[in-house]
Scaffold this motif. Structure first.
Motif, mmCIF file in Angstrom:
data_model
loop_
_atom_site.group_PDB
_atom_site.id
_atom_site.type_symbol
_atom_site.label_atom_id
_atom_site.label_comp_id
_atom_site.label_asym_id
_atom_site.label_seq_id
_atom_site.Cartn_x
_atom_site.Cartn_y
_atom_site.Cartn_z
ATOM 1 N N THR A 81 1.043 -1.069 0.135
ATOM 2 C CA THR A 81 0.131 0.376 0.344
ATOM 3 C C THR A 81 0.780 1.385 -0.297
ATOM 4 O OG1 THR A 81 -1.536 -1.111 1.102
ATOM 5 C CG2 THR A 81 -2.361 0.615 1.712
ATOM 6 N N ASP A 118 -9.042 -0.207 -7.466
ATOM 7 C CA ASP A 118 -10.015 0.331 -7.713
ATOM 8 C C ASP A 118 -11.017 0.408 -8.822
ATOM 9 O OD1 ASP A 118 -12.424 1.941 -7.040
ATOM 10 O OD2 ASP A 118 -11.278 3.926 -6.652
ATOM 11 N N GLN A 222 -4.401 -5.112 -1.917
ATOM 12 C CA GLN A 222 -5.286 -3.912 -1.550
ATOM 13 C C GLN A 222 -6.663 -3.825 -2.201
ATOM 14 O OE1 GLN A 222 -1.978 -1.288 -2.829
ATOM 15 N NE2 GLN A 222 -1.061 -3.194 -4.096
ATOM 16 N N SER A 223 -6.934 -4.408 -2.743
ATOM 17 C CA SER A 223 -8.498 -4.155 -3.594
ATOM 18 C C SER A 223 -9.577 -4.940 -2.137
ATOM 19 C CB SER A 223 -8.671 -5.222 -4.467
ATOM 20 O OG SER A 223 -9.895 -5.909 -5.129
ATOM 21 N N VAL A 224 -10.106 -4.425 -2.178
ATOM 22 C CA VAL A 224 -11.572 -3.927 -0.690
ATOM 23 C C VAL A 224 -11.973 -5.348 -1.433
ATOM 24 C CG1 VAL A 224 -13.028 -2.949 0.230
ATOM 25 C CG2 VAL A 224 -11.373 -1.675 -0.441
ATOM 26 N N ARG A 227 -10.270 -8.641 -0.932
ATOM 27 C CA ARG A 227 -10.729 -8.282 1.021
ATOM 28 C C ARG A 227 -11.797 -8.931 1.219
ATOM 29 N NH1 ARG A 227 -7.020 -3.946 0.789
ATOM 30 N NH2 ARG A 227 -9.218 -2.952 2.066
ATOM 31 N N LYS A 228 -13.177 -8.328 0.690
ATOM 32 C CA LYS A 228 -14.492 -8.866 1.156
ATOM 33 C C LYS A 228 -14.973 -10.378 0.693
ATOM 34 C CE LYS A 228 -16.410 -4.356 1.694
ATOM 35 N NZ LYS A 228 -17.654 -3.093 0.615
ATOM 36 N N ASN A 239 -8.053 -6.331 10.626
ATOM 37 C CA ASN A 239 -8.618 -4.967 9.869
ATOM 38 C C ASN A 239 -7.247 -3.838 10.048
ATOM 39 O OD1 ASN A 239 -10.111 -3.044 9.849
ATOM 40 N ND2 ASN A 239 -10.249 -2.663 12.105
ATOM 41 N N ASN A 240 -7.250 -4.003 8.988
ATOM 42 C CA ASN A 240 -5.474 -3.318 8.934
ATOM 43 C C ASN A 240 -6.323 -3.274 6.799
ATOM 44 O OD1 ASN A 240 -3.733 -2.567 7.899
ATOM 45 N ND2 ASN A 240 -2.145 -3.256 8.906
ATOM 46 N N ASN A 241 -5.717 -1.613 6.689
ATOM 47 C CA ASN A 241 -6.048 -1.611 5.315
ATOM 48 C C ASN A 241 -4.573 -0.925 4.602
ATOM 49 O OD1 ASN A 241 -8.534 -1.446 4.730
ATOM 50 N ND2 ASN A 241 -8.866 0.451 6.032
#
Length: 369
Positions: A81, A118, A222-224, A227-228, A239-241
């Motif tokens: 990141t 994103d 890195q992709s939200v 991870r979901k 719980n760490n971006n």
């Protein structure tokens, strides 16, 4: 004492596959990366010295600087990141590129890449693909997109294109095959970046090698959305971006019920976060799990011939040194058994690899030759 010796062997012989140059106009070598950064700085000074630099020069300067920054972040041994400062600088450079030519291939590709997976910016990648459909960067980004979104048919289409264009050198392909074949059933394999992830995916998806192994790339995390998706499938997600060394070890600790193995291309800064390091096939377990019998069986029945073939086919390459920690552990077993013939055979193979991978001094010292 034994643990200290093993760590010394691992970190003295480890070679990060991300540092292996790929077959394109860009190299992932740290030395060349430093040279590129120095060139960019010289270009900046040169342009500043001119009273009226052209728009083309300003455009090229910002494109080169932004590409260099993205590459530096990708190769970082500590995190995937970008820092807040890095992100801000990249967005400022992107704005300057857009001001000059927001219809260019470079702008559309970089606009997508600066988004760090994103997918609301996927239209920019599509526009870049329309302009240069055979760009290696475009093919890699779409491969990542379709892997993360679990669209296998489209993923295979782009992986086939990467493979047919020979974007990655043969040594990475050969090592990817052997790594996959070396692992226990249903392994979760964590890769670091593009030079290990894509050769692994090509061999798995296109060549149908070890489809039971799941490949999770730190780059893709890195992709939200990714991870979901992993969370929905039962993985526990930190719980760490910030995707980096802390995220990596926390992810492994939180999912101890899974057979998680780190690829040998993982930088030592990540591997050193583990409490213990054991070879499992050609990968590394960081949770204390060890299976010496499995390693010996894999070596004698599968890997001995495969590694020998790679050595004979691949020529000189630092990638070969990623075999050495595994081979040292197998040799230790033969030493305990006092199996003289097997000791000589494996040491000859190790010395051959050491010579081809620029590790001769280290290996000879460890073998007391």
């Amino acid at each position: 004492m034994y643990k200290i010796l093993i760590l010394f062997i691992f970190f003295s012989l480890l070679v990060n596959a991300q540092n292996v140059p790929i077959n394109s106009n860009q190299s992932n070598s740290p030395a060349l990366e430093k040279q590129e950064n120095q060139k960019v700085q010289r270009d900046v000074q040169s342009k500043r010295a001119k009273p009226f630099p052209s728009q083309t020069e300003v455009f090229e300067l910002n494109v080169n600087h932004l590409q260099s920054e993205l590459k530096s972040i990708s190769l970082s041994p500590y995190r995937k990141t970008p820092t807040a400062e890095q992100q801000q600088n990249m967005e400022l450079q992107l704005k300057e590129i857009a001001r000059i030519n927001n219809n260019s291939f470079e702008y559309h590709l970089l606009n997508y890449q600066v988004g760090n997976y994103d997918f609301s910016k996927i239209e920019s990648l599509e526009k870049a693909a329309f302009i240069r459909p055979n760009s290696a960067e475009v093919l890699k980004e779409f491969s990542a997109y379709f892997y993360i979104t679990d669209r296998e048919e489209k993923l295979n289409q782009y992986l086939k294109s990467l493979h047919s264009m020979r974007v990655f050198p043969m040594n990475l392909d050969l090592f990817a095959v052997n790594l996959l074949k070396s692992l226990p059933a249903n392994t979760i394999l964590i890769s670091h970046g593009e030079n290990d992830t894509y050769p692994l995916l090509i061999q798995q998806k296109i060549k149908n090698i070890r489809n039971d192994v799941e490949i999770i790339s730190l780059e893709h995390l890195q992709s939200v959305e990714y991870r979901k998706r992993l969370k929905k499938r039962g993985f526990k997600i930190p719980n760490n971006n910030i995707i980096g060394t802390d995220f990596f070890i926390e992810f492994i600790e939180m999912n101890k019920n899974q057979q998680i193995i780190a690829a040998p291309s993982m930088p030592k800064e990540y591997l050193s976060k583990g409490k213990t390091i054991n070879t499992i096939g050609l990968g590394y377990s960081l949770t204390g799990f060890s299976d010496v019998k499995f390693d010996i069986k894999q070596y004698e029945e599968v890997l001995k011939s495969l590694i020998t073939q790679h050595v004979n086919q691949g020529g000189r390459s630092e990638v070969l040194s990623n075999y050495l920690p595994f081979l040292f552990n197998v040799r230790n077993v033969y030493l305990k058994k006092m199996d003289v013939q097997s000791i000589h055979e494996i040491e000859d193979l190790m010395l051959q690899i050491a010579k081809l991978s620029n590790k001769q001094i280290q290996v000879e010292a460890l073998l007391n030759k």
